[in-house]
Design a protein around this motif. Sequence first.
Motif, short mmCIF file in Angstrom:
data_model
loop_
_atom_site.label_atom_id
_atom_site.label_comp_id
_atom_site.label_asym_id
_atom_site.label_seq_id
_atom_site.Cartn_x
_atom_site.Cartn_y
_atom_site.Cartn_z
N LEU A 186 28.19 62.05 63.35
CA LEU A 186 27.04 63.08 62.71
C LEU A 186 26.43 63.91 63.80
O LEU A 186 25.93 63.51 64.62
N GLU A 187 26.27 65.24 63.28
CA GLU A 187 25.61 66.28 64.33
C GLU A 187 24.81 67.19 63.42
O GLU A 187 25.27 67.58 62.37
N TRP A 188 23.72 67.35 64.03
CA TRP A 188 22.83 68.60 63.38
C TRP A 188 21.82 68.97 64.51
O TRP A 188 21.95 68.80 65.66
N GLY A 189 21.39 70.26 64.16
CA GLY A 189 20.68 70.95 65.09
C GLY A 189 19.38 71.63 64.29
O GLY A 189 19.40 71.74 62.90
N THR A 190 18.41 71.89 65.06
CA THR A 190 16.99 72.42 64.31
C THR A 190 16.76 73.78 65.29
O THR A 190 17.08 73.72 66.50
N ALA A 191 16.27 74.79 64.47
CA ALA A 191 15.66 75.94 65.27
C ALA A 191 14.21 75.90 65.73
O ALA A 191 13.88 76.34 66.42
N THR A 192 13.40 75.02 64.73
CA THR A 192 11.95 74.94 65.11
C THR A 192 11.82 73.61 64.66
O THR A 192 12.29 72.98 63.81
N GLU A 193 10.68 72.86 65.58
CA GLU A 193 10.06 71.67 65.01
C GLU A 193 8.55 71.83 65.10
O GLU A 193 8.17 72.05 66.12
N VAL A 194 7.92 71.05 64.18
CA VAL A 194 6.50 71.01 64.08
C VAL A 194 6.10 69.57 63.85
O VAL A 194 6.56 69.11 62.67
N ASN A 195 5.22 69.13 64.74
CA ASN A 195 4.78 67.44 64.30
C ASN A 195 5.74 66.61 64.12
O ASN A 195 5.81 65.56 63.17
N ALA A 196 7.12 66.97 64.73
CA ALA A 196 8.35 65.90 64.35
C ALA A 196 8.55 64.67 64.94
O ALA A 196 8.39 64.69 66.31
N SER A 197 8.40 63.53 64.40
CA SER A 197 8.51 62.42 65.24
C SER A 197 9.64 61.97 65.37
O SER A 197 10.37 61.62 66.64
N HIS A 198 10.46 61.64 64.41
CA HIS A 198 12.03 61.10 64.35
C HIS A 198 12.94 61.28 63.09
O HIS A 198 12.36 61.86 62.14
N PHE A 199 14.15 61.12 63.49
CA PHE A 199 15.31 61.15 62.14
C PHE A 199 15.60 59.99 61.89
O PHE A 199 16.19 59.18 62.93
N ASP A 200 15.57 59.43 60.73
CA ASP A 200 16.26 58.11 60.21
C ASP A 200 17.69 58.40 59.76
O ASP A 200 17.57 59.50 58.75
N VAL A 201 18.76 57.98 60.23
CA VAL A 201 19.97 58.11 59.64
C VAL A 201 20.43 57.39 58.64
O VAL A 201 20.45 55.94 58.97
N GLN A 202 20.45 57.60 57.44
CA GLN A 202 20.87 56.66 56.41
C GLN A 202 22.10 56.68 55.73
O GLN A 202 22.86 57.97 55.78
N ARG A 203 22.71 55.75 55.13
CA ARG A 203 24.12 55.67 54.55
C ARG A 203 24.14 55.01 53.30
O ARG A 203 23.37 54.09 52.99
N SER A 204 24.80 55.43 52.39
CA SER A 204 24.88 55.02 50.84
C SER A 204 26.36 55.12 50.33
O SER A 204 26.94 56.01 50.79
N ALA A 205 26.88 54.12 49.76
CA ALA A 205 28.10 53.96 49.15
C ALA A 205 28.34 54.62 47.73
O ALA A 205 29.13 55.01 47.17
N ASP A 206 27.01 54.86 47.11
CA ASP A 206 26.90 55.26 45.83
C ASP A 206 25.93 56.51 45.49
O ASP A 206 25.54 56.79 44.48
N ARG A 207 25.41 56.98 46.74
CA ARG A 207 24.08 57.89 46.65
C ARG A 207 23.08 57.39 45.83
O ARG A 207 22.09 58.09 45.75
N ASN A 208 22.88 56.10 45.66
CA ASN A 208 21.67 55.73 45.02
C ASN A 208 21.02 54.70 45.82
O ASN A 208 19.60 54.78 46.00
N ASN A 209 21.54 53.73 46.37
CA ASN A 209 21.08 52.63 47.48
C ASN A 209 21.54 52.97 48.74
O ASN A 209 22.60 53.09 49.23
N TRP A 210 20.38 53.33 49.56
CA TRP A 210 20.40 53.82 50.92
C TRP A 210 20.12 52.64 52.08
O TRP A 210 18.92 51.74 51.58
N GLU A 211 20.62 52.66 52.97
CA GLU A 211 20.09 51.93 54.21
C GLU A 211 20.10 52.45 55.50
O GLU A 211 20.77 53.63 55.67
N THR A 212 19.26 52.30 56.44
CA THR A 212 19.00 53.09 57.76
C THR A 212 19.95 52.44 58.90
O THR A 212 19.92 51.17 59.04
N LEU A 213 20.78 53.23 59.14
CA LEU A 213 21.43 52.88 60.19
C LEU A 213 21.00 52.87 61.64
O LEU A 213 21.30 52.07 62.47
#
Length: 355
Positions: A186-213
């Motif tokens: 997974l790759e992502w980019g930001t142009a600006t960040e304000v007061n940003a702490s972290h990103f949790d990367v989450q995955r789901s098999a059905d788009r309803n139940n999510w787990e943090t990887l």
Amino acid sequence: MKRIYFLLSMLFIAYFSSAQTCTTPANGVTYTSNCTYTSATDVNIGSGGDLTVSGDANVEFTVNSYSIGGNLFNYGYLIVDEGSTLTINGDLVLEEFGVLEVYGTLNVNGNVTSTTGFSFGDRLIVGSNGVVNIDGDLDLTGPLGDGINGTVEGELNVTGTSTGTGNLPVELTYFQASSEEKEVTLEWGTATEVNASHFDVQRSADRNNWETLGTVEASGNSQVAISYTFEDSDPLPKAYYRLKQVDFDGVFEFFGPLQVALAGVEMPMELLVMPNNISNGEQVQFNLSGLDVGNSIEITVYNNIGNIVYTESEKYITSEVLLKPMNFTSSLGVGMYYIVVKSGKETIKEKLLIK
């Protein structure tokens, strides 16, 4: 005999029409079936009034505005339960001690504002399966400028400006995914960040139940472009991925989801336009999935008489899935537009309404 048939037909039509008209919004009303309500007024069911849309109901209000309010001893609630949909063609106002809870889908074709002075507890709650689509501006600053407290676990999509939320601290420029036999990147980019702490990367098999990887630290405060990468070394054959961006105050926002299939697992090319109903000059996002790495992408936008009004291309695709912000609508007039995306031998078409 013809008169009898005619009268029966008229009675049937009258009954069917009345069945589609909502009960007038009032305290304690729960809508459990499809209906519409129209009033050229501002609707306020009173201090401490509760209204619920439940079951699989699809309810539509066409009003000047709908207000939610209460008092210190009796909060007022507007609740949209999971599986149900409420569409408000008009403005939505969160008054003092008013609470909005969305576990299904809420569409607001207007502005959402707050008149709350002090926010005791959460006033805006979007559940993990909840979706809020605002075709207008979101302003929750309130008279004191402090905004309101809330929890957004689902989707909050705003076509206009967002102020007073505190949960929109990051401007994402792209979010993409690529897969190999035993790994998803997974790759992502930001142009600006304000007061940003972290990103949790989450995955789901059905788009309803999510787990943090895993968690990727953000840069805090930045006005320059920053890129991030995360690898899922134990992927599923097909899965959805999303980013949960959390700021230093604990408030968060979701980006995505993207659907990813491992190499060798077939997934047709798809295009999702988010949102697909906008005003002139507003940004849209193209969610492209099922792409073939190495191919090119050609994006063409046609007006309703078949003339090309916008084109864009990328010569070499580096991922199978791409979330791409698009800024091309400022020069377009009101009307229906047709988006055609070609990549390799595949072609997909979607519509975009500008009003």
